[in-house]
Design a protein around this motif. Structure first.
Motif, PDB file in Angstrom:
ATOM      1  N   ALA A  28       0.796  -1.053  -0.007  1.00  0.00           N
ATOM      2  CA  ALA A  28       0.016  -0.043  -0.070  1.00  0.00           C
ATOM      3  C   ALA A  28       0.763   1.238   0.001  1.00  0.00           C
ATOM      4  CB  ALA A  28      -1.019   0.018   1.152  1.00  0.00           C
ATOM      5  N   GLU A  29       0.469   2.284  -0.869  1.00  0.00           N
ATOM      6  CA  GLU A  29       1.377   3.469  -0.909  1.00  0.00           C
ATOM      7  C   GLU A  29       0.577   4.817  -0.762  1.00  0.00           C
ATOM      8  OE1 GLU A  29       4.535   3.535  -4.343  1.00  0.00           O
ATOM      9  OE2 GLU A  29       3.031   4.833  -5.024  1.00  0.00           O
ATOM     10  N   ARG A  48      -2.723   4.518  -3.193  1.00  0.00           N
ATOM     11  CA  ARG A  48      -2.825   3.055  -4.105  1.00  0.00           C
ATOM     12  C   ARG A  48      -2.875   1.852  -3.142  1.00  0.00           C
ATOM     13  NH1 ARG A  48       1.474   1.566  -8.321  1.00  0.00           N
ATOM     14  NH2 ARG A  48       3.323   2.147  -7.161  1.00  0.00           N
ATOM     15  N   VAL A  49      -3.223   0.575  -3.573  1.00  0.00           N
ATOM     16  CA  VAL A  49      -2.923  -0.678  -3.085  1.00  0.00           C
ATOM     17  C   VAL A  49      -2.773  -1.597  -3.964  1.00  0.00           C
ATOM     18  CG1 VAL A  49      -5.269  -0.941  -2.390  1.00  0.00           C
ATOM     19  CG2 VAL A  49      -3.613  -1.998  -1.128  1.00  0.00           C
ATOM     20  N   ARG A  50      -1.848  -2.395  -3.736  1.00  0.00           N
ATOM     21  CA  ARG A  50      -1.496  -3.439  -4.944  1.00  0.00           C
ATOM     22  C   ARG A  50      -1.254  -4.699  -4.319  1.00  0.00           C
ATOM     23  NH1 ARG A  50       0.551  -2.775 -10.329  1.00  0.00           N
ATOM     24  NH2 ARG A  50       2.133  -4.617 -10.868  1.00  0.00           N
ATOM     25  N   ALA A  65      -2.116 -13.370  -9.598  1.00  0.00           N
ATOM     26  CA  ALA A  65      -3.121 -12.401  -9.640  1.00  0.00           C
ATOM     27  C   ALA A  65      -2.477 -11.051  -9.090  1.00  0.00           C
ATOM     28  CB  ALA A  65      -4.470 -12.736  -9.379  1.00  0.00           C
ATOM     29  N   THR A  66      -2.530  -9.887  -9.509  1.00  0.00           N
ATOM     30  CA  THR A  66      -2.163  -8.532  -8.899  1.00  0.00           C
ATOM     31  C   THR A  66      -3.189  -7.702  -9.409  1.00  0.00           C
ATOM     32  OG1 THR A  66       0.002  -8.980  -8.901  1.00  0.00           O
ATOM     33  CG2 THR A  66      -0.616  -6.813  -8.786  1.00  0.00           C
ATOM     34  N   VAL A  67      -3.847  -7.085  -8.381  1.00  0.00           N
ATOM     35  CA  VAL A  67      -4.993  -6.124  -8.611  1.00  0.00           C
ATOM     36  C   VAL A  67      -4.540  -4.826  -8.005  1.00  0.00           C
ATOM     37  CG1 VAL A  67      -7.365  -5.364  -8.221  1.00  0.00           C
ATOM     38  CG2 VAL A  67      -6.764  -7.881  -8.476  1.00  0.00           C
ATOM     39  N   GLU A  68      -4.645  -3.663  -8.707  1.00  0.00           N
ATOM     40  CA  GLU A  68      -4.206  -2.049  -8.020  1.00  0.00           C
ATOM     41  C   GLU A  68      -5.255  -1.462  -8.251  1.00  0.00           C
ATOM     42  OE1 GLU A  68      -1.267   1.347  -9.783  1.00  0.00           O
ATOM     43  OE2 GLU A  68      -0.485  -0.716  -9.446  1.00  0.00           O
ATOM     44  N   VAL A 120      -7.112  -4.987 -13.089  1.00  0.00           N
ATOM     45  CA  VAL A 120      -5.948  -6.276 -12.950  1.00  0.00           C
ATOM     46  C   VAL A 120      -4.840  -5.911 -13.787  1.00  0.00           C
ATOM     47  CG1 VAL A 120      -5.845  -8.519 -13.333  1.00  0.00           C
ATOM     48  CG2 VAL A 120      -8.024  -7.680 -12.942  1.00  0.00           C
ATOM     49  N   ASP A 121      -3.640  -5.624 -13.073  1.00  0.00           N
ATOM     50  CA  ASP A 121      -2.398  -5.477 -13.651  1.00  0.00           C
ATOM     51  C   ASP A 121      -1.455  -6.730 -14.004  1.00  0.00           C
ATOM     52  OD1 ASP A 121      -0.657  -3.673 -14.786  1.00  0.00           O
ATOM     53  OD2 ASP A 121       0.489  -3.630 -13.100  1.00  0.00           O
TER      54      ASP A 121
END
Length: 419
Positions: A28-29, A48-50, A65-68, A120-121
């Motif tokens: 998280a940023e 943002r959270v990733r 899976a990576t969601v941003e 979805v990144d």
């Protein structure tokens, strides 16, 4: 529902069956930026959270899976352009819809729908079939040995001034096939985000006497192919030569040549220097000015930029950088990108501190300058930011001064909590 969400839901539907083996990670940023020397809003804030999830689906098969999710407030380029045009008596241009685009339903957060803040990144399957490493889905791809500028990268992305940003995902199937102990071949089949433009690339890497030799070829649609070579080795210092030929309507060559070296100073110091040549760039420095960025198409004409176009507008560049680990938890980098044609350049110093095992804090700056001349690509002259365009009836010829949109410096602070 968009295809990306159908893919994500389908992938997550598989997760409960193997929940005990899941591994979660991500960050998280919070980020804040100050834009010096601009009119209007000078601050921008981003949250943002990733999160990422890795789940074994079978032996030697892994789902990732990576969601941003992210929100932004404060300075917004489109809003500032609209404000500037209205202040200069060009409200008719804004109201006509010829520029700036429609307003958001939520103007404070600049969002209309979930896709504006959630995407979805990464979403791919890793499968190890014998000696072949296969990855299928939305993934990060990056080829090349040079720093920042990689002529042989079929899917280029230059993160020169954004040290906090991961590479964007590419919809692709990639196979890595070993050829003996020190050589391999990579093959990629890809699609653009609209899933209507196929692309393909291949990279053959051979290692001999401690030196990597790679041959690269790519087809990315009409007029956007490349063939290239990538060499990297060590002769007292590290060195690399990366070059590609682009045979499209504007045939040209891109080249990156550089060296680096490490020194036992404090924790460790690394120095590097690189020459980059963009054969499609302008020889005349004035043609690479900021005005050229706005003269290619009328405001509001829509996204016409080639995603594979070179990052720079000029022809010849020098890149010099240093990184220094002061303490195990404290380090910094600084690099300068210098346009060798018009004398302009910019420096990006970054300082990072590991506050806790899971918490980092960093500060960075983008500092344009001119070593010679009156300005150019990275530090435009006042006349470069003033132009007139004939937009046709009913607007006719309009003139605008964009000086208030270009910062004299940008300072960014961000903190990142990993989990």
């Amino acid at each position: 529902m968009s295809p990306r969400w159908l893919l994500l839901l389908g992938a997550l539907a598989l997760v409960p069956a193997t929940s005990s083996a899941q591994e979660g990670l991500g960050f998280a940023e919070l980020r804040g930026s100050l834009f010096a020397g601009v009119d209007g809003q000078r601050f921008q804030f981003v949250e943002r959270v990733r999160p990422s999830l890795q789940t074994p689906l079978a032996e030697r098969v892994l789902l990732v899976a990576t969601v941003e999710a992210g929100l932004a407030q404060g300075r917004w380029s489109q809003g500032e352009l609209e404000r500037l045009l209205r202040e200069q008596g060009l409200g008719t241009l804004v109201d006509s819809g010829a520029c700036c685009g429609p307003a958001y339903a939520n103007e404070a957060l600049r969002i209309d729908r979930a896709d504006d803040y959630l995407h979805v990144d990464r979403l791919y399957l890793d499968a190890y079939a014998g000696a072949v490493d296969l990855r299928v889905g939305r993934q990060a791809l990056n080829w090349g040995s040079a720093r920042f500028f990689n002529p042989t990268d079929p899917f280029p992305e230059v993160l020169l001034a954004e040290p906090w940003r991961p590479r964007r995902g590419v919809n692709a199937a990639r196979a890595l096939i070993p050829l003996g102990e020190r050589s391999d071949v990579s093959v990629v089949m890809a699609l653009n985000d609209a899933l209507d433009e196929p692309r393909a690339a291949a990279r053959l890497r051979l290692n001999h006497a401690g030196t990597d030799f790679a041959l690269v070829g790519a087809w990315r649609g009409e007029d956007r192919g490349l063939v290239g070579v990538d060499l990297r080795g060590t002769l007292g210092v590290g060195w690399w030569v990366e070059a590609a030929y682009f045979p499209g309507r504007r045939a040209h060559v891109e080249l990156a040549v550089g060296v680096d070296a490490s020194f036992a100073v404090l924790e460790q110091a690394t120095l590097y220097a690189q020459y980059y040549r963009n054969g499609a760039g302008a020889r005349d420095p004035s043609q690479a000015s900021a005005a050229a960025l706005f003269a290619t198409s009328p405001p509001g004409a829509g996204p016409q930029a080639d995603p594979f176009a070179p990052f720079t507008r000029g022809r010849d560049y020098a890149l010099v950088g240093v990184s220094l680990g002061v303490l195990p938890e404290l380090g910094g980098t600084v690099f300068l990108l210098q346009n060798l044609n018009d004398g302009s350049g910019f420096a990006v110093p970054t300082l990072s501190y590991n506050v806790l095992d899971w918490l980092d804090a960093s500060v960075s700056a983008q500092l344009p300058y001119s070593l010679w001349g009156a300005g150019g690509e990275f530090r435009p002259r006042p006349e470069d930011l003033r132009f007139e365009r004939d937009l046709g009836p009913p607007l006719g010829t309009v003139g605008v001064d964009l000086a208030g949109l270009v910062p004299t410096a940008t300072f960014t602070f961000w903190t990142r909590a990993s989990f």
